[in-house]
Motif scaffolding. Structure first.
Motif, short mmCIF file in Angstrom:
data_model
loop_
_atom_site.label_atom_id
_atom_site.label_comp_id
_atom_site.label_asym_id
_atom_site.label_seq_id
_atom_site.Cartn_x
_atom_site.Cartn_y
_atom_site.Cartn_z
N ALA A 54 43.72 47.37 55.23
CA ALA A 54 44.94 46.80 55.80
C ALA A 54 45.94 46.62 54.67
N HIS A 55 47.16 46.25 55.02
CA HIS A 55 48.13 45.93 53.98
C HIS A 55 49.11 44.90 54.49
N CYS A 56 49.63 44.10 53.57
CA CYS A 56 50.72 43.18 53.90
C CYS A 56 51.98 43.71 53.24
N MET A 57 52.91 42.85 52.88
CA MET A 57 54.18 43.34 52.37
C MET A 57 54.05 43.96 50.97
N THR A 58 53.09 43.45 50.17
CA THR A 58 53.00 43.93 48.79
C THR A 58 51.61 44.42 48.41
N ARG A 59 50.57 44.14 49.21
CA ARG A 59 49.20 44.37 48.76
C ARG A 59 48.42 45.28 49.71
N LEU A 60 47.63 46.15 49.12
CA LEU A 60 46.61 46.90 49.84
C LEU A 60 45.37 46.02 49.90
N ARG A 61 44.92 45.69 51.12
CA ARG A 61 43.81 44.74 51.31
C ARG A 61 42.58 45.49 51.77
N LEU A 62 41.52 45.40 51.00
CA LEU A 62 40.28 46.14 51.28
C LEU A 62 39.13 45.16 51.47
N THR A 63 38.34 45.41 52.51
CA THR A 63 37.07 44.70 52.66
C THR A 63 35.98 45.60 52.11
N LEU A 64 35.28 45.12 51.09
CA LEU A 64 34.32 45.94 50.35
C LEU A 64 32.89 45.55 50.70
N ARG A 65 32.02 46.53 50.66
CA ARG A 65 30.60 46.27 50.90
C ARG A 65 29.91 45.77 49.63
N ASP A 66 30.28 46.31 48.50
CA ASP A 66 29.64 45.93 47.23
C ASP A 66 30.73 45.71 46.19
N ARG A 67 31.00 44.44 45.92
CA ARG A 67 32.07 44.10 44.98
C ARG A 67 31.79 44.62 43.57
N SER A 68 30.51 44.75 43.21
CA SER A 68 30.17 45.14 41.84
C SER A 68 30.57 46.58 41.51
N LEU A 69 30.86 47.39 42.52
CA LEU A 69 31.24 48.79 42.27
C LEU A 69 32.70 48.94 41.85
N VAL A 70 33.47 47.87 41.94
CA VAL A 70 34.90 47.96 41.62
C VAL A 70 35.11 47.91 40.12
N GLN A 71 35.98 48.79 39.63
CA GLN A 71 36.33 48.84 38.22
C GLN A 71 37.70 48.16 38.04
N ASP A 72 37.66 46.86 37.83
CA ASP A 72 38.90 46.07 37.82
C ASP A 72 39.86 46.51 36.72
N GLU A 73 39.34 46.66 35.53
CA GLU A 73 40.23 46.98 34.40
C GLU A 73 40.87 48.36 34.57
N ALA A 74 40.09 49.31 35.07
CA ALA A 74 40.66 50.63 35.30
C ALA A 74 41.73 50.59 36.39
N LEU A 75 41.52 49.77 37.40
CA LEU A 75 42.54 49.61 38.44
C LEU A 75 43.83 49.03 37.87
N ARG A 76 43.68 47.98 37.07
CA ARG A 76 44.87 47.35 36.49
C ARG A 76 45.63 48.32 35.58
N ALA A 77 44.91 49.26 35.02
CA ALA A 77 45.55 50.21 34.10
C ALA A 77 46.36 51.28 34.81
N LEU A 78 46.18 51.46 36.12
CA LEU A 78 46.95 52.47 36.85
C LEU A 78 48.42 52.09 36.85
N PRO A 79 49.32 53.04 36.59
CA PRO A 79 50.75 52.71 36.52
C PRO A 79 51.30 52.10 37.81
N ALA A 80 50.79 52.51 38.97
CA ALA A 80 51.33 52.02 40.24
C ALA A 80 50.79 50.65 40.62
#
Length: 518
Positions: free
Chosen positions: A27-53
């Motif tokens: 889903a999304h609101c005005m500024t954020r892409l909102r994801l419901t995840l099955r396994d939070r540990s699979l997310v690469q937070d730092e790599a996400l923050r490094a994306l220019p967009a």
């Protein structure tokens, strides 16, 4: 080309959140892409923050990737399409995040890790029944924000043309376009309420539609005259909640063979009658009281009220209590055409911007943190504060407090003019910072309204900057932060008040996390 860019952003995000099989809802609101995840540990937070967009990430009930207004509405469909296309494929095992380099300075990555820990702890504290209920109330109104913004800007344009006497034939058309949504907002609230609380959305909308039906003026409700729209969004919310409970009761007791006929009928009939002969009146009184109190608060104690509201808004956000303000804003817009609270609350973002600029100039040797501030400031000026809050001020500790001081000063400035009789507000909710300018409306005319709001932002910037520059860091924290990445980190012997140990240096030590907030 624009579509390719947004698809590329979606394609870059997908593997970093664990691939398509790790996503259960989008889903999304005005500024954020909102994801419901099955396994939070699979997310690469730092790599996400490094994306220019990507402007930042926020972990709440859902995993939220801040992309900014406009961009998120274009990236989300591309992201959904990529997930659907890749569902059948075996997702690649996500690469482990790269280990941080052995660096001398405390960097933006260190602060990001501290901010993530703070968010996680705050998330656990916010998972109370009351705050979860407020979050569900917010979920009802957030999908309405794009329409509120669009209609609000059209209403402002219509007012400007009316005052200037231009294009008289266009003014009625713009009035109809801008007012059409607001005249039926109760129906949308009812629909979203039933959807959020597990009922049939169209039944919630049908019951809420009773509130705006012109024929209610002919009904004598125990000697009380009803008016179309009485109770507004609060009445629609209550009516749809009642409809959800009636529908669930019917599902338990009505035989399946009769369910398709009996359940919708009883749901609309019972909820509609209670709405007409009770909820509309009660919600109408509550709505009137909210509007009266808000206007009284700012007209009698404007400067002090603005100081308190502007200074406490960010802590309210951290506690999850700001969501209770969304139906209040909507009620004020429905009654007066604008919410007087939002321009004052927006000053909290101005304090954040001022504090971030002070951090930038106060730490000339910390290139990593300065780069974070540079990348987050444009979003901060537009009212998107998450990257600055979670990446800079909150993990640093004191700058979060000094940012609140800047917000309090800006709020007091705007509140003072309300006390002097220059009342104004926002015709929609959602935007903040500079993005709020097109939505401002007031009794004193566009020029005065814009000047006062701009003055409040300037005060917030300046006070937030000054408070942070002079009082935002302890000596130990400043020493740990204001060093280049190739310098060795401070060992206990290097810290103020500790004698230096003899012998050769042993090399850089890991950062002491406590020094970030001392």
């Amino acid at each position: 080309m624009s579509t390719d860019k947004h698809r590329a952003t979606a394609a870059a995000i997908l593997p970093l959140v664990g691939g398509p099989d790790n996503i259960s809802s989008i889903a999304h609101c005005m500024t954020r892409l909102r994801l419901t995840l099955r396994d939070r540990s699979l997310v690469q937070d730092e790599a996400l923050r490094a994306l220019p967009a990507v402007l930042g990430v926020v972990e709440d009930a859902t995993y939220q990737i801040v992309l900014g207004p406009g961009a998120v509405a274009r990236v989300t469909p591309e992201f959904e399409a990529l997930v659907e296309e890749a569902r059948a494929a075996t997702p690649a095992t996500p690469a482990a995040p790269a280990a941080p380099a052995a660096s001398g300075a405390i960097t933006a990555d260190d602060l990001a890790a501290q901010g993530a820990a703070l968010k996680q702890a705050q998330k656990a504290r916010n998972a109370t029944p009351f705050k979860l209920f407020l979050r569900r109330i917010a979920n009802i109104f957030v999908p309405l924000i794009p329409a509120l913004i669009g209609c609000g800007i059209i209403a402002g344009l219509n007012g400007l043309l009316t005052n200037l006497g231009w294009v008289p034939s266009v003014v009625p058309a713009l009035a109809a376009i801008s007012a059409g949504f607001m005249s039926l907002i109760a129906v949308f609230v009812g629909h979203n309420t039933a959807k959020e609380f597990g009922g049939t959305p169209v039944l919630g909308g049908a019951v809420a539609a009773v509130i705006v039906f012109p024929g209610v003026a002919k009904i004598d409700a125990f000697g009380l005259e009803l008016k179309p729209g009485q109770g507004g969004v609060l009445g629609a919310l209550a009516a749809a909640l009642l409809a959800v409970h009636v529908e669930k009761w019917c599902r338990r007791w009505v035989p399946e063979a009769l369910d398709v006929l009996v359940t919708p009928t009883l749901t609309v009939l019972i909820s509609g009658l209670v709405t007409l002969f009770g909820l509309m009146f009660l919600a109408g009184e509550a709505s009137t009281a909210i509007g009266t109190f808000a206007n009284w608060l700012l007209s009698s104690g404007g400067a002090f009220a603005g100081l308190v509201l502007g200074g406490l808004f960010l802590p309210l956000v951290m506690l999850g209590l700001h969501q209770a303000l969304i139906p209040i804003h909507t009620t004020l817009i429905e009654q007066d055409g604008y919410t007087v609270l939002l321009p004052i609350l927006a000053m909290a973002g101005a304090g954040q911007v001022g504090a971030a600029i002070a951090v930038y100039y106060r730490l000339p040797h910390n290139g990593s943190l300065r780069a974070t501030v540079r990348s987050a400031l444009p979003a901060g000026f537009l009212g998107i504060g998450e990257p600055l809050i979670y990446g800079v001020s909150l993990p640093l500790g004191r700058p979060f407090v000094t940012a609140c001081i800047g917000g309090a000063a800006g709020g007091a400035f705007v509140g003072l003019f309300h006390q002097l009789g220059v009342a104004f507000g926002s015709t929609a909710i959602g935007p903040s910072g500079w993005a709020l300018f097109p939505l401002l409306d007031g009794r004193a005319g566009a020029g005065t309204t814009l000047a006062i709001y701009a003055g409040g932002l300037l005060v917030g910037y300046l006070v937030g900057f000054a408070a942070t520059y002079f009082f935002g860091f302890s000596r130990a924290q400043y020493a740990a932060l204001n060093r280049s990445e190739d310098e060795p980190r401070a060992t206990p012997a290097d810290r103020p008040g500790t004698p230096a140990a003899p012998g050769p240096a042993a090399g850089p030590e890991p950062a002491d996390p406590s020094v970030l907030t001392r």
